[in-house]
Design an enzyme around this catalytic site. Sequence first.
Site, PDB file in Angstrom:
ATOM      1  CE  LYS A  24      -3.882  -1.803   2.769  1.00 25.01           C
ATOM      2  NZ  LYS A  24      -5.168  -1.297   1.554  1.00 25.01           N
ATOM      3  CG  ASP A  53      -7.468  -4.765   7.485  1.00 22.77           C
ATOM      4  OD1 ASP A  53      -8.259  -4.279   6.861  1.00 22.77           O
ATOM      5  OD2 ASP A  53      -6.760  -5.066   6.435  1.00 22.77           O
ATOM      6  NE  ARG A  68     -11.218  -9.257  -2.463  1.00 23.14           N
ATOM      7  CZ  ARG A  68     -11.048  -8.872  -2.964  1.00 23.14           C
ATOM      8  NH1 ARG A  68     -11.621  -9.067  -4.402  1.00 23.14           N
ATOM      9  NH2 ARG A  68     -11.175  -7.580  -3.043  1.00 23.14           N
TER      10      ARG A  68
END
Length: 500
Positions: free
Chosen positions: A281, A292, A355
């Site tokens: 990032k 997170d 995910r």
Amino acid sequence: MSELSFHARKINDPVSHKSACAIVPVFGKKHLSAAARALDGEAGGPLAAAIENGDFKGKAGETLLLPGAGKAARVLALGCGAPDKFDRAAARDAVAGLYLGLNKLKAKDATLHAGELLPDVGEAEWFCGHLARELVSRAYRYRSTVAKPKPDLHLNKLTVDVASALPARRAQSALDQGSAVGQGINTAKELANLPGNICTPTYLAQHARKLARGHSKLSAKVLDEKKMRELGMGSLLSVSAGSDEPAKLVILEYKGGPAKQKPYVLVGKGITFDTGGISLKPGAKMDEMKYDMGGAAGVLGTIHALRELELPINVVGIVAAAENMPSGRATKPGDVVKSMSGKTIEILNTDAEGRLVLADALTYAERYKPQAVVDLATLTGACVVALGHHATGLYANNEELAEQLLGAGVETHDRAWRMPLWDDYQKQLDTPFADVSNLGGPAGGSVTAACFLARFTSDYPWAHLDIAGTAWDSAPKGATGRPVSLLTRFLMDRATAAGK
Ligand code: BES
Ligand code: MN
Ligand code: ZN
């Protein structure tokens, strides 16, 4: 930490009731509550004078501290807005203002003369629950890594005079429920506020064990990387591959219902820090990626609230905890891994890691033959673009479950907004090199992330909450504790429905 306790009572005469502070509702400029009239009359009319002078308008959330009257050492006038417009929105504003007033107050105890705030029994229970939840959660202070945290409230006891609106016993249980939810919210806030070097996957596991300790209905289990490898969780383990912090799958089983009742399963994304991995990032605001694990915090906070509520329902909390780091051992774009479900995944972007940990946790959830599964995850920046910071993104493969969650969000003002989970989006996840890729391209990023999860949740009613925009406040910086309110309301409703 100072504990705030709540006591429901019926008080016949506010003037002769002893307290360090009497809190009296005022509706706009004209309508004083009965307690406000009585105490103001006793004191010779300072409140009426302040209204006359224009110093106090009775707007929802406005407060004015006045000298004592009768046996009350002080009087705090609480604005509640126009009498004909007193709805839940005005009540929320009034409670928010009340908190600010109490935050400045030196009194250790206070009595809220709430009669006129409780129009009927249903609304009265809602108000008591809301009041306790908001005061407890707003009184939260982050103190773990600062020498001088913001001072606590002086107040540690709030008596709520419910007049004849409802039996004190019912008001008390609504206050207790609200307070339990507030404690759950604060657990979620604390975990998400803690920095990534303290709140690691191992720390989350220890916290879960601590929650369960000494509670017969709650047990904790932690799977380490070796166990996860045996289970074939190649997707989850691909995220922790680059980190020196071992991943953990943390499981909390809360058995409040009959042994045979199928559980609700909550699954939380627990990325204790998300650097993006090899798909690193940018630096700006990267510190915020300590939250997170907001989904994991929401699961642990909800279980904490359930434990306090002693809800008669079975709930399993699963936290998929890992740290996403670049290193020589980190997963690379293009790598293909095998998930516990047997499906292979091409990892096109290592920053789409949430995910990946959820896929295996959702497959693991199948063993509970769940009544329904709800996952919560700070999953996508795209969800923040779509819905901003007010609504959580809700996806579901089951209409009834979606309605129940949306309803719980409205009831608690911890709202979610339904997003599409149409098959049309699925082809964005196609790749020639695996059964599915973890990247859906720039269009509909929150939707394609949910579509990825849908590939691992075909066995049960399932909903996904994307809380990237709602779990964190940027100014002032800090965790919000969402969606603990929504989820506890949802589970309380399910427990009530099961008992009927
Ligand atoms: N944890 C982030 C999502 C996020 C962003 C949460 C902002 C809270 C605030 C997630 O792991 C992520 O990096 N998602 C990527 C997905 C992309 C690579 C497909 C994103 O949103 O950019
Ligand atoms: Mn990421
Ligand atoms: Zn992430």
